[in-house]
Design a protein around this motif. Structure first.
Motif, short mmCIF file in Angstrom:
data_model
loop_
_atom_site.label_atom_id
_atom_site.label_comp_id
_atom_site.label_asym_id
_atom_site.label_seq_id
_atom_site.Cartn_x
_atom_site.Cartn_y
_atom_site.Cartn_z
N VAL A 237 48.59 62.47 6.28
CA VAL A 237 47.82 61.23 6.25
C VAL A 237 46.46 61.52 5.61
O VAL A 237 45.83 62.53 5.93
N LEU A 238 46.04 60.66 4.72
CA LEU A 238 44.73 60.78 4.08
C LEU A 238 43.81 59.71 4.65
O LEU A 238 44.15 58.53 4.67
N VAL A 239 42.63 60.12 5.13
CA VAL A 239 41.61 59.19 5.61
C VAL A 239 40.43 59.26 4.63
O VAL A 239 39.82 60.31 4.47
N VAL A 240 40.12 58.14 3.99
CA VAL A 240 39.04 58.07 3.01
C VAL A 240 37.87 57.33 3.64
O VAL A 240 38.01 56.19 4.08
N GLY A 241 36.71 57.99 3.68
CA GLY A 241 35.50 57.37 4.24
C GLY A 241 34.39 57.33 3.22
O GLY A 241 34.46 57.98 2.16
N PRO A 242 33.31 56.59 3.53
CA PRO A 242 32.26 56.36 2.52
C PRO A 242 31.24 57.49 2.39
O PRO A 242 30.58 57.59 1.36
N ASN A 243 31.08 58.33 3.44
CA ASN A 243 30.06 59.37 3.37
C ASN A 243 30.37 60.45 4.41
O ASN A 243 31.17 60.23 5.32
N PRO A 244 29.75 61.63 4.29
CA PRO A 244 30.05 62.73 5.22
C PRO A 244 29.73 62.38 6.67
O PRO A 244 30.46 62.78 7.58
N MET A 245 28.65 61.64 6.89
CA MET A 245 28.29 61.30 8.27
C MET A 245 29.36 60.44 8.91
O MET A 245 29.71 60.60 10.08
N PHE A 246 29.90 59.52 8.13
CA PHE A 246 30.94 58.65 8.66
C PHE A 246 32.19 59.45 9.01
O PHE A 246 32.79 59.26 10.07
N LEU A 247 32.58 60.36 8.13
CA LEU A 247 33.77 61.17 8.40
C LEU A 247 33.58 62.04 9.63
O LEU A 247 34.50 62.22 10.44
N ASP A 538 46.04 69.70 -3.91
CA ASP A 538 47.02 69.22 -4.90
C ASP A 538 46.70 67.78 -5.26
O ASP A 538 46.91 66.86 -4.47
N ARG A 539 46.21 67.57 -6.47
CA ARG A 539 45.85 66.21 -6.88
C ARG A 539 47.04 65.27 -6.88
O ARG A 539 46.90 64.06 -6.61
N ALA A 540 48.21 65.77 -7.14
CA ALA A 540 49.40 64.93 -7.24
C ALA A 540 50.14 64.80 -5.91
O ALA A 540 51.26 64.27 -5.88
N TRP A 541 49.54 65.26 -4.81
CA TRP A 541 50.21 65.20 -3.52
C TRP A 541 50.50 63.74 -3.15
O TRP A 541 49.65 62.87 -3.30
N ALA A 542 51.71 63.47 -2.65
CA ALA A 542 52.10 62.13 -2.22
C ALA A 542 51.98 62.05 -0.70
O ALA A 542 52.80 62.62 0.02
N TYR A 543 50.96 61.36 -0.21
CA TYR A 543 50.76 61.22 1.23
C TYR A 543 51.74 60.20 1.80
O TYR A 543 52.19 59.27 1.12
#
Length: 757
Positions: A237-247, A538-543
């Motif tokens: 699972v990939l979790v994308v957040g807006p900034n390091p503090m948020f993550l 891996d840039r091409a990883w399929a999550y």
């Protein structure tokens, strides 16, 4: 406030005793594993039968694996506890542990017994009355959050020990009006729909400040990781957040997400080898985020596939080889026609170019011989060369391989069809105004993109690098050769592993060790890579699933990058369109999702704000109406302890205001939110530290997704004026507080905050 703090202190002390005991059991298990491994090594590797040697090897591998597993769970060993209707408490962690009597004291989160921790919801709690999340720093309990499922079945003493969000909901339920109970039920039903929504397709969680959308989405991640383990354990699972503090903030909400199947990253980290949080200027951000940039990058790639203005001339060892212009055009168009990525098509182009150069070399040599009229003594040697008959493909291939070793030939190939990396293509493109002008699609402001060649990468560059990587590909000839060799080696390793299992008789004894697993351990003596490790590199990883928080900030190009990482299009999209701060961000969910997910996304709206007091939300509503009159703030259900206030003072008086807020909240955090231009000055003025500090100074961008007991907004007029999205930025700033809001200004209080005058 004092009662809440006493309950928290008592609960943390109780849990610390338990956590210390669990770490003691972990240390004991480690020591046993070290002793067992030492015993195996003490047997030595010489003497004895082959079977004995193989048994030692297998045993050593198993003990080493066990020790590595025990070492890997040091951080966040125990992260949860559930209490059921029988009064039994069960602790959940990253590994299972037993006491001296072999009774279970910690349940592995993957075990069936841990299932209630992940699947219980307010509308379907099963036998649970409470779920508790434990936050550890090293071996110390630093935070607790409770979720109460059934207050009626909890004793008054247990209710008094509730902390975190559950304490808030319990207080709401004990409110003087019947509406409070309805509010709690509404919150729980809304979030339950989010958590249990199907894995397939995309779920948009639209919610204003204080509606708990991030927490609901993270609970959903835990729920999906558990209920779809086979799929998500393998793909992650990939979790994308807006900034390091948020993550960092969300990683403390659900420690279980720190497991090996989850990658947390900012947009600026989604391209391996590049890590940046540097924003673009607003004008450049808008252009870089425009979907037409995909066409610009494609044109830039084609622009690097060139032909000489006239004939191609290359000289090697005094031999001048000429390939006609029209032949160069034919080679380029043939290489383009195969529709392979640039670097893979380059292999075909170069192969054909070398063939033409070999023919040209043969013609040049033949012409030179004729001019010199050399007599070779034998009639057949004096006959003219007929290239089509006398040079077969093997001759041309060998000649081409020889020519490829010549620097002049390599330079010619590089000029016509260079091997490109994404960094080289985008870096050179943005520094070349002539090329930008030539390849820019109509209506796109190419001048906003121009920058120095040595400029650092920005967040807006990362989707461009990703787009370039898709179009460029890589010549994988060497890798495929290595893979074939590795395949041969692997077969040998697996054959040996099968022999090991057969010789030792481990399979017959019921000790299950798969041959391929044993072979993998023998092939890689280093640390085992987790799903998260492999996926992040891996840039091409399929999550298997992607969660995007503060998703309203993503540009059209950023969405193209995210969608590549989840081919199954299984996403949780979390955000609030009213809080869009990026000029390249979303104005509607359909605008950004329909190009990728037409008909495959659904929306859940969270409408109840149970964190931000009514008094603060009145101020927020004024700000929201100033830039979007049709929008309504979420329905806030809490009354605060103080009315928001405005204090007229310069930065010199800021310390006094912060001190007043610290005294007022007694325990908790003060967030000081400042315009970008004042951030450095305020940080130098305040005793502000990292996110754990009692006072934190942040820009609006850094504060997104975060909450503080008290918030001091510095110079709101400057926040309004710093970008076209200034109204939305101010809306974000005033909605970060859960208890108290103060606005500090030196000259003029903006009209939109007139309520505070």
């Amino acid at each position: 406030m004092a009662n809440r703090q006493d309950a928290l202190s008592e609960a943390m002390a109780t849990e610390q005793v338990k956590v210390s005991m669990l770490y003691g059991r972990l240390d004991a298990a480690r020591q046993r594993a070290r002793t067992a491994l030492g015993d195996v090594y003490a047997r030595g590797t010489t003497g004895g039968t082959r079977q004995a040697m193989v048994e030692r090897e297998v045993s050593a591998a198993e003990q080493a694996r066990r020790l590595a597993q025990l070492n890997a769970v040091e951080r966040g060993l125990c992260f949860g506890r559930v209490d059921d209707t029988s009064g039994t408490s069960t602790y959940i962690g990253r590994i299972g542990l037993r006491d001296e009597e072999h009774e279970s004291v910690l349940i592995d989160w993957r075990a069936p017994a841990a299932r209630p921790f992940y699947v219980a919801t307010a509308s379907d709690p099963g036998e649970l009355v409470r779920r508790r999340h434990l936050h550890l720093r090293e071996r110390t309990v630093v935070g607790i959050d409770d979720e109460a499922f059934d207050l009626e079945r909890m004793s008054e003493g247990d209710r008094d020990t509730l902390v975190g969000e559950a304490a808030l909901l319990a207080a709401l339920r004990r409110g003087r009006t019947g509406r409070m109970g309805d509010v709690v039920a509404t919150i729980q039903i809304e979030q339950d729909r989010v958590i249990r929504s199907a894995l397939q397709g995309a779920l948009v969680v639209q919610g204003g400040p204080g509606t708990g959308k991030t927490v609901a989405a993270l609970h959903r991640a835990a729920f999906l990781l558990y209920t779809h383990r086979d799929t998500l354990e393998r793909r992650g699972v990939l979790v994308v957040g807006p900034n390091p503090m948020f993550l960092r903030y969300i990683s403390q909400v659900l420690p279980a997400l720190g497991e090996t199947q989850v990658v947390m990253a900012m947009l600026g980290e989604l391209f391996p080898g590049v890590r940046t949080g540097l924003p673009d200027e607003p004008g450049a951000a808008v252009v870089k985020g425009d979907v037409r940039m995909a066409e610009l990058v494609a044109r830039a790639v084609r622009d690097r596939q060139r032909v000489p203005r006239g004939d191609l001339e290359v000289e090697v060892d005094g031999v001048r080889m000429v390939v006609p212009h029209e032949e160069c055009v034919r080679l380029r168009e043939r290489a383009r026609a195969v529709r392979l990525p640039h670097n893979m098509a380059r292999k075909l182009f170069v192969t054909e170019l070398l063939r033409q150069l070999a023919l040209a070399e043969a013609r040049a040599v033949e012409a030179a011989l004729r001019l010199e009229e050399i007599d070779f003594g034998e009639p057949e040697l004096n006959e003219p060369i007929e290239l089509d008959k006398d040079l077969d493909e093997v001759d041309l291939e060998l000649a081409g391989e020889r020519l490829w070793g010549e620097p002049a030939v390599r330079r010619a190939a590089e000029e016509l069809w260079p091997e490109l990396t994404p960094q080289r293509l985008i870096g050179e493109l943005l520094a070349d105004s002539d090329t930008l002008w030539a390849v820019c699609p109509s209506g796109l402001d190419w001048e906003a993109l121009v920058r120095p060649a040595d400029a650092p990468w920005t967040v807006g560059d990362v989707p461009l690098l990703d787009e370039a990587a898709e179009l460029l590909g890589e010549d994988d000839t060497a890798r495929r050769l290595a893979d074939r060799q590795a395949g041969d080696d692997w077969q040998e390793q697996e054959l040996y592993a099968r022999e090991v299992l057969d010789v030792t008789g481990l399979m017959e004894e019921g000790i299950f060790v798969r041959a391929d697993v044993l072979a993998e351990r023998q092939a890689d003596a280093g640390a085992e890579l987790t799903t998260a490790d492999r996926a992040a590199a891996d840039r091409a990883w399929a999550y298997g699933h992607v969660i995007v928080d503060e998703a309203q900030e993503l540009s059209a190009m950023a969405w193209r990058m995210v969608m590549r990482r989840v081919p199954a299009k299984s996403l949780t999209v979390v955000g609030d369109l009213a809080q869009t701060g990026s000029a390249a961000g979303a104005s509607s969910w359909g605008q950004v999702l329909d190009p990728h997910l037409a008909g495959r996304w659904r929306e859940e709206r969270l409408m109840v704000n149970y964190r931000t007091p009514v008094e603060i939300m009145r101020v927020a509503a004024d700000v929201l109406r100033s830039f979007d009159p049709g929008q309504e703030v979420p329905d806030s259900v809490r009354e605060g302890e103080a009315e928001p206030r405005a204090v007229r003072t310069g930065l010199g008086g800021l310390l006094r205001v912060v001190a007043e807020e610290l005294e007022a909240i007694e325990e908790g955090q003060v967030g000081v939110i400042v315009p970008d231009a004042l951030h450095e000055a305020v940080c130098a003025l305040l005793p502000a530290g990292d996110l754990d500090a009692q006072v934190v100074a942040l820009t609006v961008t850094q504060a997104k997704g975060l909450e503080f007991d008290a918030v001091v907004v510095v110079e709101p007029g400057s926040i309004l004026a710093q970008s076209e999205m200034g109204g939305r930025d101010l809306y974000v700033a005033v909605t970060r507080a859960t208890r108290r809001l103060t606005v500090v200004y030196e000259d003029v209080l903006p009209d939109v905050l007139g309520r505070l005058a």
